[in-house]
Design a protein around this motif. Structure first.
Motif, PDB file in Angstrom:
ATOM      1  N   ASP A   7      -8.542  -5.187 -13.023  1.00  0.00           N
ATOM      2  CA  ASP A   7      -9.254  -3.959 -13.389  1.00  0.00           C
ATOM      3  C   ASP A   7      -8.607  -2.743 -12.738  1.00  0.00           C
ATOM      4  O   ASP A   7      -8.494  -1.677 -13.347  1.00  0.00           O
ATOM      5  CB  ASP A   7     -10.722  -4.045 -12.942  1.00  0.00           C
ATOM      6  N   ILE A   8      -8.216  -2.904 -11.482  1.00  0.00           N
ATOM      7  CA  ILE A   8      -7.589  -1.782 -10.768  1.00  0.00           C
ATOM      8  C   ILE A   8      -6.284  -1.379 -11.472  1.00  0.00           C
ATOM      9  O   ILE A   8      -6.030  -0.197 -11.712  1.00  0.00           O
ATOM     10  CB  ILE A   8      -7.308  -2.162  -9.289  1.00  0.00           C
ATOM     11  N   ILE A   9      -5.498  -2.375 -11.847  1.00  0.00           N
ATOM     12  CA  ILE A   9      -4.215  -2.071 -12.504  1.00  0.00           C
ATOM     13  C   ILE A   9      -4.436  -1.426 -13.882  1.00  0.00           C
ATOM     14  O   ILE A   9      -3.785  -0.439 -14.222  1.00  0.00           O
ATOM     15  CB  ILE A   9      -3.361  -3.351 -12.640  1.00  0.00           C
ATOM     16  N   ASP A  10      -5.377  -1.991 -14.648  1.00  0.00           N
ATOM     17  CA  ASP A  10      -5.615  -1.431 -15.990  1.00  0.00           C
ATOM     18  C   ASP A  10      -6.136   0.003 -15.923  1.00  0.00           C
ATOM     19  O   ASP A  10      -5.725   0.863 -16.711  1.00  0.00           O
ATOM     20  CB  ASP A  10      -6.611  -2.311 -16.764  1.00  0.00           C
ATOM     21  N   THR A  11      -7.041   0.264 -14.997  1.00  0.00           N
ATOM     22  CA  THR A  11      -7.565   1.631 -14.838  1.00  0.00           C
ATOM     23  C   THR A  11      -6.421   2.583 -14.465  1.00  0.00           C
ATOM     24  O   THR A  11      -6.313   3.685 -15.011  1.00  0.00           O
ATOM     25  CB  THR A  11      -8.625   1.669 -13.707  1.00  0.00           C
ATOM     26  N   THR A  12      -5.582   2.140 -13.548  1.00  0.00           N
ATOM     27  CA  THR A  12      -4.458   2.995 -13.115  1.00  0.00           C
ATOM     28  C   THR A  12      -3.512   3.283 -14.282  1.00  0.00           C
ATOM     29  O   THR A  12      -3.056   4.412 -14.469  1.00  0.00           O
ATOM     30  CB  THR A  12      -3.681   2.317 -11.971  1.00  0.00           C
ATOM     31  N   SER A  13      -3.262   2.251 -15.069  1.00  0.00           N
ATOM     32  CA  SER A  13      -2.386   2.410 -16.223  1.00  0.00           C
ATOM     33  C   SER A  13      -2.929   3.474 -17.185  1.00  0.00           C
ATOM     34  O   SER A  13      -2.199   4.347 -17.653  1.00  0.00           O
ATOM     35  CB  SER A  13      -2.267   1.049 -16.912  1.00  0.00           C
ATOM     36  N   TYR A  21       1.285  10.771 -12.728  1.00  0.00           N
ATOM     37  CA  TYR A  21       1.280  10.231 -11.357  1.00  0.00           C
ATOM     38  C   TYR A  21       0.585  11.143 -10.349  1.00  0.00           C
ATOM     39  O   TYR A  21      -0.248  10.703  -9.562  1.00  0.00           O
ATOM     40  CB  TYR A  21       2.734   9.983 -10.935  1.00  0.00           C
ATOM     41  N   PHE A  22       0.922  12.419 -10.363  1.00  0.00           N
ATOM     42  CA  PHE A  22       0.408  13.298  -9.311  1.00  0.00           C
ATOM     43  C   PHE A  22      -1.084  13.565  -9.434  1.00  0.00           C
ATOM     44  O   PHE A  22      -1.777  13.735  -8.442  1.00  0.00           O
ATOM     45  CB  PHE A  22       1.170  14.630  -9.289  1.00  0.00           C
ATOM     46  N   ALA A  23      -1.575  13.596 -10.677  1.00  0.00           N
ATOM     47  CA  ALA A  23      -2.993  13.901 -10.869  1.00  0.00           C
ATOM     48  C   ALA A  23      -3.874  12.693 -10.579  1.00  0.00           C
ATOM     49  O   ALA A  23      -5.092  12.811 -10.495  1.00  0.00           O
ATOM     50  CB  ALA A  23      -3.228  14.402 -12.295  1.00  0.00           C
ATOM     51  N   THR A  24      -3.251  11.520 -10.470  1.00  0.00           N
ATOM     52  CA  THR A  24      -4.022  10.293 -10.290  1.00  0.00           C
ATOM     53  C   THR A  24      -4.152   9.950  -8.810  1.00  0.00           C
ATOM     54  O   THR A  24      -3.174   9.584  -8.159  1.00  0.00           O
ATOM     55  CB  THR A  24      -3.344   9.129 -11.046  1.00  0.00           C
ATOM     56  N   GLY A  25      -5.368  10.087  -8.290  1.00  0.00           N
ATOM     57  CA  GLY A  25      -5.589   9.795  -6.866  1.00  0.00           C
ATOM     58  C   GLY A  25      -6.306   8.472  -6.672  1.00  0.00           C
ATOM     59  O   GLY A  25      -6.929   7.950  -7.602  1.00  0.00           O
ATOM     60  N   LEU A  26      -6.218   7.936  -5.458  1.00  0.00           N
ATOM     61  CA  LEU A  26      -6.887   6.657  -5.169  1.00  0.00           C
ATOM     62  C   LEU A  26      -8.397   6.743  -5.403  1.00  0.00           C
ATOM     63  O   LEU A  26      -9.008   5.787  -5.880  1.00  0.00           O
ATOM     64  CB  LEU A  26      -6.599   6.229  -3.725  1.00  0.00           C
ATOM     65  N   ASN A  27      -8.991   7.900  -5.063  1.00  0.00           N
ATOM     66  CA  ASN A  27     -10.434   8.027  -5.252  1.00  0.00           C
ATOM     67  C   ASN A  27     -10.842   7.868  -6.714  1.00  0.00           C
ATOM     68  O   ASN A  27     -11.836   7.233  -7.028  1.00  0.00           O
ATOM     69  CB  ASN A  27     -10.942   9.370  -4.729  1.00  0.00           C
ATOM     70  N   SER A  33     -12.511   2.340 -11.798  1.00  0.00           N
ATOM     71  CA  SER A  33     -12.397   0.886 -11.923  1.00  0.00           C
ATOM     72  C   SER A  33     -13.657   0.191 -11.417  1.00  0.00           C
ATOM     73  O   SER A  33     -13.889  -0.979 -11.718  1.00  0.00           O
ATOM     74  CB  SER A  33     -11.190   0.362 -11.140  1.00  0.00           C
ATOM     75  N   GLY A  34     -14.459   0.916 -10.643  1.00  0.00           N
ATOM     76  CA  GLY A  34     -15.649   0.312 -10.077  1.00  0.00           C
ATOM     77  C   GLY A  34     -15.349  -0.647  -8.925  1.00  0.00           C
ATOM     78  O   GLY A  34     -16.234  -1.321  -8.414  1.00  0.00           O
ATOM     79  N   ALA A  35     -14.089  -0.713  -8.526  1.00  0.00           N
ATOM     80  CA  ALA A  35     -13.721  -1.603  -7.414  1.00  0.00           C
ATOM     81  C   ALA A  35     -14.025  -0.922  -6.088  1.00  0.00           C
ATOM     82  O   ALA A  35     -13.813   0.283  -5.953  1.00  0.00           O
ATOM     83  CB  ALA A  35     -12.234  -1.934  -7.493  1.00  0.00           C
ATOM     84  N   PRO A  36     -14.544  -1.654  -5.111  1.00  0.00           N
ATOM     85  CA  PRO A  36     -14.766  -1.033  -3.804  1.00  0.00           C
ATOM     86  C   PRO A  36     -13.429  -0.636  -3.166  1.00  0.00           C
ATOM     87  O   PRO A  36     -12.414  -1.296  -3.398  1.00  0.00           O
ATOM     88  CB  PRO A  36     -15.441  -2.141  -2.981  1.00  0.00           C
ATOM     89  N   LYS A  37     -13.451   0.482  -2.433  1.00  0.00           N
ATOM     90  CA  LYS A  37     -12.206   1.010  -1.867  1.00  0.00           C
ATOM     91  C   LYS A  37     -11.485  -0.032  -1.008  1.00  0.00           C
ATOM     92  O   LYS A  37     -10.254  -0.121  -1.004  1.00  0.00           O
ATOM     93  CB  LYS A  37     -12.505   2.269  -1.034  1.00  0.00           C
ATOM     94  N   TYR A  41      -7.166  -1.687  -0.880  1.00  0.00           N
ATOM     95  CA  TYR A  41      -6.211  -1.933   0.210  1.00  0.00           C
ATOM     96  C   TYR A  41      -5.974  -3.418   0.431  1.00  0.00           C
ATOM     97  O   TYR A  41      -4.925  -3.830   0.897  1.00  0.00           O
ATOM     98  CB  TYR A  41      -6.698  -1.252   1.499  1.00  0.00           C
ATOM     99  N   TYR A  42      -6.973  -4.237   0.068  1.00  0.00           N
ATOM    100  CA  TYR A  42      -6.814  -5.684   0.208  1.00  0.00           C
ATOM    101  C   TYR A  42      -5.762  -6.189  -0.788  1.00  0.00           C
ATOM    102  O   TYR A  42      -4.835  -6.921  -0.439  1.00  0.00           O
ATOM    103  CB  TYR A  42      -8.167  -6.379  -0.021  1.00  0.00           C
ATOM    104  N   TYR A  43      -5.902  -5.767  -2.027  1.00  0.00           N
ATOM    105  CA  TYR A  43      -4.961  -6.246  -3.055  1.00  0.00           C
ATOM    106  C   TYR A  43      -3.620  -5.509  -3.019  1.00  0.00           C
ATOM    107  O   TYR A  43      -2.599  -6.058  -3.427  1.00  0.00           O
ATOM    108  CB  TYR A  43      -5.573  -6.116  -4.452  1.00  0.00           C
ATOM    109  N   PHE A  44      -3.680  -4.247  -2.588  1.00  0.00           N
ATOM    110  CA  PHE A  44      -2.451  -3.427  -2.615  1.00  0.00           C
ATOM    111  C   PHE A  44      -2.223  -2.756  -1.270  1.00  0.00           C
ATOM    112  O   PHE A  44      -2.477  -1.558  -1.129  1.00  0.00           O
ATOM    113  CB  PHE A  44      -2.536  -2.374  -3.726  1.00  0.00           C
ATOM    114  N   PRO A  45      -1.723  -3.516  -0.295  1.00  0.00           N
ATOM    115  CA  PRO A  45      -1.520  -2.919   1.034  1.00  0.00           C
ATOM    116  C   PRO A  45      -0.530  -1.752   0.996  1.00  0.00           C
ATOM    117  O   PRO A  45      -0.557  -0.883   1.866  1.00  0.00           O
ATOM    118  CB  PRO A  45      -0.998  -4.083   1.881  1.00  0.00           C
ATOM    119  N   GLY A  46       0.332  -1.698  -0.041  1.00  0.00           N
ATOM    120  CA  GLY A  46       1.298  -0.606  -0.154  1.00  0.00           C
ATOM    121  C   GLY A  46       0.692   0.671  -0.719  1.00  0.00           C
ATOM    122  O   GLY A  46       1.381   1.668  -0.915  1.00  0.00           O
TER     123      GLY A  46
END
Lengths: 188, 188
Positions: A7-13, A21-27, A33-37, A41-46
């Motif tokens: 879900d996180i990847i699809d939302t980001t896509s 890229y620049f307008a898209t923030g982690l928040n 995506s509805g994923a907890p913050k 970081y758990y799935y994407f430490p980078g």
């Protein structure tokens, strides 16, 4: 594969495709995506760049499958391109010209200043180009010409999608596609 | 024309070219142009979007002059395109692939969500296309075909510049340009 990670990847896509890229923030990724913050970081430490790289690689692989399908079902490269242009035109209309692949915007935004994403963009483009080249060579065109023609096809599709998104009309894509078809027919 | 106003526009144009619309903030424009913040609002009461619109219109007009010069000095449209490809290749190499026109990034970033900049991008693209069409028609090509070919030329140049910036090599532009030249020669 975890559904949350997906879900996180699809939302980001989606976000990269709509706004870049620049307008898209982690928040925003967390919110939409509805994923907890914490799970980000758990799935994407980078962090953001790791998520964005995964998102463009996944959508790159998915578009490559569409290219491969359209080209493999057609008798010639020219007919394959025509089918691909039709498919992309329909997808653009259905999304009210919001769609167009997340890669272009990320590529132009990050070209000079983000090596990780720049390298990912280059690999994806090169892989699409090689797919076009494979089918163009099947038409009996020699390898130097097929390399040139596949570069032309990729560049034209990229540019024509940008024009169609800007004009909010599939006409640029249709016109450029008609000329590509003619050229590929003639090159055989 | 005020020199301060000019400096603000030129700085913005550079920033849009290197990093795009979203990454370019008013503070950075102030810092890099050396203009006091008050003068930004004095010259551009419409804020960031007004400055960005002026910046892409000015660089659009400047590129149109380059297109017109290359095409008018050549005997055929095909030769004009070849000269233009050479000129753009040299400029890209000289800027270490940072250059490539501010329009592409702004167009992809704002297509779906900023009517003012979207309209400006469309007008600039359409004006470039019309310039290509004018010279293609001079080769004796009928108007429907010239419309299609000029769309192809514009789309290909756009896409090939993105590929060349991503690959940090002028090869995509050179290869696509060689095929464009062949097609334009053959269409005469």
């Amino acid at each position: 594969m975890s559904k949350k990670r997906d879900d996180i990847i699809d939302t980001t896509s989606d976000l990269l495709e709509r706004q870049g890229y620049f307008a898209t923030g982690l928040n925003q990724i967390v919110e939409e995506s509805g994923a907890p913050k914490g799970s980000l970081y758990y799935y994407f430490p980078g962090g953001k760049d790791e998520i964005c790289e995964e998102a463009i690689r996944r959508s790159g692989a998915s578009l490559e499958k569409s290219i491969d399908r359209a080209m493999s079902e057609a008798d010639t490269a020219a007919e394959g391109i025509a089918a691909l242009v039709e498919g992309i035109s329909r997808a653009m209309e259905a999304s009210n010209f919001g769609a167009g692949g997340p890669l272009t915007t990320v590529a132009t935004e990050t070209a000079g200043q983000n090596e990780r994403l720049n390298n990912a963009c280059e690999e994806i483009y090169e892989s699409w180009r090689a797919t076009f080249e494979r089918y163009i060579r099947k038409d009996g065109i020699d390898s130097i010409r097929a390399e040139r023609l596949s570069t032309l096809v990729l560049a034209t599709m990229e540019g024509a999608i940008i024009l169609s998104r800007t004009y909010k009309s599939t006409e640029p894509l249709q016109r450029a596609g008609a000329e590509l078809r003619e050229l590929l027919e003639f090159a055989r």
